[in-house]
Design an enzyme around this catalytic site. Sequence first.
Site, short mmCIF file in Angstrom:
data_model
loop_
_atom_site.label_atom_id
_atom_site.label_comp_id
_atom_site.label_asym_id
_atom_site.label_seq_id
_atom_site.Cartn_x
_atom_site.Cartn_y
_atom_site.Cartn_z
N GLU A 182 0.82 -1.22 0.00
CA GLU A 182 0.00 0.00 0.00
C GLU A 182 0.85 1.26 0.00
O GLU A 182 0.42 2.30 -0.49
CB GLU A 182 -0.95 0.02 1.21
N HIS A 198 8.55 -26.55 -1.32
CA HIS A 198 7.92 -27.68 -2.00
C HIS A 198 6.76 -27.22 -2.89
O HIS A 198 5.98 -28.04 -3.35
CB HIS A 198 7.46 -28.72 -0.97
N LYS A 224 -13.84 -0.75 -3.80
CA LYS A 224 -14.97 -0.45 -2.91
C LYS A 224 -16.11 0.20 -3.70
O LYS A 224 -17.28 -0.16 -3.53
CB LYS A 224 -14.54 0.51 -1.79
O1 PA5 Z 1 -3.49 1.12 5.85
C1 PA5 Z 1 -4.66 1.46 5.73
O2 PA5 Z 1 -5.03 2.61 5.99
C2 PA5 Z 1 -5.75 0.47 5.33
O3 PA5 Z 1 -5.27 -0.70 4.87
C3 PA5 Z 1 -6.68 0.23 6.51
O4 PA5 Z 1 -5.94 -0.25 7.59
C4 PA5 Z 1 -7.81 -0.75 6.20
O5 PA5 Z 1 -8.43 -0.42 5.00
C5 PA5 Z 1 -8.84 -0.73 7.32
O6 PA5 Z 1 -9.38 0.54 7.47
P1 PA5 Z 1 -10.22 0.96 8.74
O7 PA5 Z 1 -9.35 0.85 9.93
O8 PA5 Z 1 -10.65 2.36 8.46
O9 PA5 Z 1 -11.40 0.02 8.81
#
Ligand code: PA5
Length: 446
Positions: free
Chosen positions: A288, A309, A423
């Site tokens: 990310e 493996h 989303k």
């Molecule tokens: O790193 C990030 O911001 C995302 O991966 C969030 O952790 C993930 O989408 C979960 O989001 P939230 O804590 O708002 O539910």
Amino acid sequence: MANLRFDCTKGAGKVCDNCINSWQDRVTDAHKTLTEGTGAGNDFLGWLRLPLNYDKEEFARIKEVTQEIRDNADIFVVIGIGGSYLGARAVIEMLKGPMYNMVPGKDKPQVIFLGCNISGSYLVDCLKMLEGKSVYVNVISKSGTTTEPAIAFRVIKDYMEKRYGMEECSRRIVVTTDAHRGALKTVADKCGYREFVVPDDIGGRFSVLTAVGLLPIAVAGADIDQLMAGAAHAMDLYKDPDLNNNDCYRYAVARNLLLNKGYGIEILTNYEPALHSFGEWWKQLYGESEGKDGKGIFPAAVDCTTDLHSMGQYIQDGRRVLFETVLNVESAKDDVVMEADEHNYDGMNFLAGMDLHYINSKATMGTVLAHNDGGNPILMVHIPALDEFTIGQMICFFELACGISGYLLGVNPFDQPGVEEYKKNMFALLGKPGYEDRKQELEARL
Ligand code: PA5
């Protein structure tokens, strides 16, 4: 306390100490950008200050609530996805082992993770596990609106209310979310749940050392003071950008050097099952943070020797676009010594007298050299032990390296705009109001 050690001597001629050092000017700039907060994403740098400058009052409350949960719960249900569960799961498994919930005599409560998928079968199995057990719940979402945990929480909230009643639920359900906004905050306020905060200036994937990670980790029986002490130690250890003294920054440079030489896939390789979820946490952190604007190293992870493996053939012999970062744990918590067998039908008597940690270490180095011979550059991070202090160091090592690496790469390491696309499509296909045009367009393509 021993420190993590970074080692690029198995770089297969593609990375070496001198070529890392030649990036000093770029690293000095990236370090300034990060620590002075002058780069893209600078409103999400709270994690840099965290190991020392955290909310001590909240930390004390985490411990109090932890004690109550450990005294009363058989099962602790953690609801969250991405950065809202991966760090906690990684730390718990590193400390307690991946079979933590099943090993007789281990600490109670069991810790289970929900809301990290949209599977009805998974949810039903979890609900069956709760029957007849004393249950506490921690629902974690910074935004308070993420679909996967919201679905799981609806189901679990309903289950808890029917089973315990509203009043008792306000004791058994703990919420970790934004201090001021979001649907979860509204529910928590209305229902009187206890609340912990995800600070505004810390993104999900950098939040393991906030209440997001600390409450589940503490409930699993870990020493969170030591975890924070290890993290603070790492921040001190890596504060000097001089590449001669900074293993964390050396790692950040090495991976960018390799990317520039055509190695666009990094495999985080472990030889301890306890590190599996750490690989998942690391994948989110780097995926990310760096995968954007058409750039970035693709982060993958393998569990060895298991995956030798399955993935071993490709790693040894497939397209030469891979480099590995091997997590080498130098000591074992528990061990088994091989005994000689009178008949030796399996021909394994040559192992007699050796413990599995020793055998595993030879498998590790044998594989490193084989993959080197196959042309894969290998970076190694030596980990003295899987204890809280060292794990605190590991978290900061990889978070800091990620920030520096992202700036070296020329991206904003602290946003994740691409995550929104799926989303929007999912909401449109499910008929969420406001997504009508997209729904039509998508359905025409299906
Ligand atoms: O790193 C990030 O911001 C995302 O991966 C969030 O952790 C993930 O989408 C979960 O989001 P939230 O804590 O708002 O539910």
